[in-house]
Design a protein around this motif. Structure first.
Motif, short mmCIF file in Angstrom:
data_model
loop_
_atom_site.label_atom_id
_atom_site.label_comp_id
_atom_site.label_asym_id
_atom_site.label_seq_id
_atom_site.Cartn_x
_atom_site.Cartn_y
_atom_site.Cartn_z
N THR A 129 -61.71 -19.85 30.60
CA THR A 129 -62.47 -20.63 29.62
C THR A 129 -63.87 -20.99 30.09
OG1 THR A 129 -61.41 -22.63 30.49
CG2 THR A 129 -60.44 -21.61 28.51
N GLY A 130 -64.24 -20.61 31.32
CA GLY A 130 -65.58 -20.93 31.80
C GLY A 130 -65.84 -22.43 31.74
N ASP A 131 -67.01 -22.80 31.18
CA ASP A 131 -67.36 -24.22 31.06
C ASP A 131 -67.12 -24.76 29.66
OD1 ASP A 131 -68.22 -23.68 33.61
OD2 ASP A 131 -70.07 -24.81 33.42
N ALA A 132 -66.45 -23.99 28.81
CA ALA A 132 -66.18 -24.47 27.46
C ALA A 132 -65.03 -25.47 27.45
CB ALA A 132 -65.87 -23.29 26.53
N LEU A 133 -63.91 -25.11 28.07
CA LEU A 133 -62.72 -25.96 28.09
C LEU A 133 -62.26 -26.13 29.52
CD1 LEU A 133 -60.45 -27.42 26.45
CD2 LEU A 133 -59.21 -25.25 26.50
N PHE A 134 -62.11 -27.39 29.94
CA PHE A 134 -61.56 -27.70 31.25
C PHE A 134 -60.13 -28.22 31.09
CE2 PHE A 134 -66.12 -28.95 32.58
CZ PHE A 134 -66.45 -27.61 32.83
N ILE A 135 -59.48 -28.44 32.19
CA ILE A 135 -58.16 -29.07 32.16
C ILE A 135 -58.38 -30.57 31.91
CG2 ILE A 135 -56.07 -29.59 33.48
CD1 ILE A 135 -56.63 -26.99 35.07
N ARG A 136 -57.98 -31.00 30.72
CA ARG A 136 -58.16 -32.38 30.26
C ARG A 136 -59.64 -32.76 30.16
NH1 ARG A 136 -53.56 -30.58 30.45
NH2 ARG A 136 -51.71 -31.83 30.98
N SER A 180 -53.74 -24.82 33.33
CA SER A 180 -53.09 -25.54 32.24
C SER A 180 -52.61 -24.50 31.23
CB SER A 180 -54.08 -26.52 31.60
OG SER A 180 -53.48 -27.26 30.56
N THR A 181 -52.24 -24.96 30.05
CA THR A 181 -51.88 -24.07 28.95
C THR A 181 -52.56 -24.56 27.68
OG1 THR A 181 -49.93 -25.33 28.28
CG2 THR A 181 -49.60 -23.60 29.94
N ILE A 182 -52.63 -23.68 26.70
CA ILE A 182 -53.17 -24.07 25.40
C ILE A 182 -52.36 -25.22 24.81
CG2 ILE A 182 -53.46 -23.31 23.02
CD1 ILE A 182 -55.68 -22.34 24.87
N LYS A 183 -51.05 -25.16 24.92
CA LYS A 183 -50.20 -26.23 24.38
C LYS A 183 -50.55 -27.58 25.00
CE LYS A 183 -45.39 -27.59 23.65
NZ LYS A 183 -43.95 -27.19 23.82
N GLU A 184 -50.72 -27.61 26.33
CA GLU A 184 -51.05 -28.87 26.99
C GLU A 184 -52.39 -29.42 26.53
OE1 GLU A 184 -50.80 -29.12 31.24
OE2 GLU A 184 -49.11 -27.74 31.31
N GLU A 185 -53.38 -28.55 26.45
CA GLU A 185 -54.72 -29.03 26.08
C GLU A 185 -54.76 -29.51 24.62
OE1 GLU A 185 -56.86 -29.71 28.46
OE2 GLU A 185 -55.24 -28.92 29.71
N LYS A 186 -54.03 -28.85 23.76
CA LYS A 186 -53.95 -29.32 22.37
C LYS A 186 -53.30 -30.70 22.28
CE LYS A 186 -51.97 -25.73 20.34
NZ LYS A 186 -51.50 -24.81 19.26
N GLN A 187 -52.40 -30.99 23.21
CA GLN A 187 -51.68 -32.26 23.16
C GLN A 187 -52.37 -33.37 23.95
OE1 GLN A 187 -47.81 -30.98 24.68
NE2 GLN A 187 -46.93 -31.23 22.64
N ASN A 189 -55.62 -33.17 25.99
CA ASN A 189 -57.03 -33.20 26.38
C ASN A 189 -57.71 -34.40 25.71
OD1 ASN A 189 -59.95 -32.60 26.44
ND2 ASN A 189 -59.30 -30.64 27.28
N PRO A 190 -58.18 -35.38 26.47
CA PRO A 190 -58.66 -36.62 25.86
C PRO A 190 -59.93 -36.47 25.04
CG PRO A 190 -59.12 -36.62 28.21
CD PRO A 190 -58.25 -35.43 27.95
N ARG A 191 -60.68 -35.41 25.26
CA ARG A 191 -61.92 -35.25 24.50
C ARG A 191 -61.71 -34.61 23.13
NH1 ARG A 191 -66.64 -33.57 28.82
NH2 ARG A 191 -66.53 -35.49 30.05
N ILE A 192 -60.65 -33.81 23.00
CA ILE A 192 -60.53 -33.04 21.76
C ILE A 192 -59.15 -33.09 21.12
CG2 ILE A 192 -59.92 -30.82 22.82
CD1 ILE A 192 -62.13 -29.62 20.86
N ALA A 193 -58.11 -33.39 21.88
CA ALA A 193 -56.77 -33.44 21.29
C ALA A 193 -56.70 -34.51 20.20
CB ALA A 193 -55.73 -33.71 22.37
N HIS A 194 -56.25 -34.11 19.02
CA HIS A 194 -56.08 -35.03 17.89
C HIS A 194 -57.40 -35.67 17.43
CE1 HIS A 194 -51.99 -34.47 19.21
NE2 HIS A 194 -52.22 -35.11 20.33
N LYS A 195 -58.53 -35.01 17.74
CA LYS A 195 -59.84 -35.51 17.32
C LYS A 195 -60.41 -34.59 16.25
CE LYS A 195 -60.44 -38.63 20.75
NZ LYS A 195 -59.24 -38.41 21.57
N ASP A 196 -61.10 -35.19 15.27
CA ASP A 196 -61.84 -34.34 14.34
C ASP A 196 -63.23 -34.07 14.91
OD1 ASP A 196 -63.47 -36.57 13.74
OD2 ASP A 196 -62.32 -37.07 11.96
N LYS A 197 -64.01 -33.25 14.21
CA LYS A 197 -65.31 -32.85 14.73
C LYS A 197 -66.24 -34.04 14.92
CE LYS A 197 -67.13 -29.05 13.15
NZ LYS A 197 -67.86 -28.08 12.27
N VAL A 198 -66.22 -34.98 13.98
CA VAL A 198 -67.10 -36.15 14.07
C VAL A 198 -66.79 -36.96 15.32
CG1 VAL A 198 -67.75 -38.32 12.97
CG2 VAL A 198 -67.49 -36.25 11.58
#
Length: 232
Positions: A129-136, A180-187, A189-198
């Motif tokens: 994922t480079g610098d786009a997505l980190f672990i949490r 990590s895994t995609i499932k973990e980050e979707k659940q 990740n404090p910056r994006i999990a369950h967050k809308d774009k705004v």
């Protein structure tokens, strides 16, 4: 598939060595200049033939080792299609599949951290994922044409639509985490999990982070494949 995660402690950067164990062809993703000797020694010990150095983007926090590795291994330096790196041997396109022996590495345009950022999906199972997505966490969006809205779309529409069991291997980690895994980050990740774009944009626009310590030397050096007058 041989898959090794290598670490540069001074910049918290992960480099990835990927090779076909049958024909010994190999690629290094995001090599770091100060670790070239270590990485090249490992490649020789394993009897590998380094054919590609592959970048996720033009880095601001470390100087790439691609230029030096091209001299040592006669490999090909590859950067994302929009990266302003005139010395690159070639630019890879969004959706293009790079083959290393029987291994397939799919390029995924994932702008947001920078406008030229790419991630790479290895054999459909390992997402670099480079610098786009980190672990949490995720990469910042406040310089190099970064854009928080673009990053949100890259993560949610391109990464989070992959199978839940896809492994996530980031470009950096600052807390000793390695995978990590995609499932973990979707659940979680404090910056994006369950967050809308705004909500995400609000978070990213208020991080107030200091610039990387090497930004003034790293960006111009990386636009020259890691070569600047003071280093040659």
């Amino acid at each position: 598939m041989l898959f090794r995660q290598l670490f540069d402690q001074s910049t918290w950067t992960y480099t990835y060595l990927i090779a076909d164990e049958d024909n010994k062809e190999a690629v290094l993703v995001d090599p770091v200049l100060e670790q070239v000797d270590r990485d090249f020694q490992l490649i020789k010990e394993l009897g590998l033939n380094l054919i590609f150095c592959l970048e996720t983007h033009v880095h601001a926090d470390h100087i790439t080792g691609t230029g030096k590795l091209k001299e040592l291994a006669y490999c090909i330096g590859i950067v994302p299609e929009k990266a302003k790196v005139s010395c690159a041997d070639r630019h890879i396109l969004d959706g293009e599949v790079l083959k290393v022996g029987k291994i397939e590495i799919k390029a995924i345009a994932s702008p947001g951290h920078t406008d030229c950022h790419f991630a790479y999906l290895v054999n459909g199972t390992h997402l670099l994922t480079g610098d786009a997505l980190f672990i949490r966490g995720c990469g910042r969006t406040d310089f190099q044409s970064g854009n928080a809205e673009d990053l949100y779309e890259s993560i949610t529409e391109k990464f989070f639509t992959l199978p839940d069991n896809t492994f996530v291997y980031p470009g950096h980690d600052y807390r000793g985490q390695t995978v990590s895994t995609i499932k973990e980050e979707k659940q979680f990740n404090p910056r994006i999990a369950h967050k809308d774009k705004v909500e995400f944009v609000e978070i990213m626009n208020n991080l107030n982070l200091p610039n990387p310590t090497k930004i003034m030397e790293a960006i111009p050096a990386n636009q020259q494949c890691g070569n600047i007058p003071s280093l040659v």
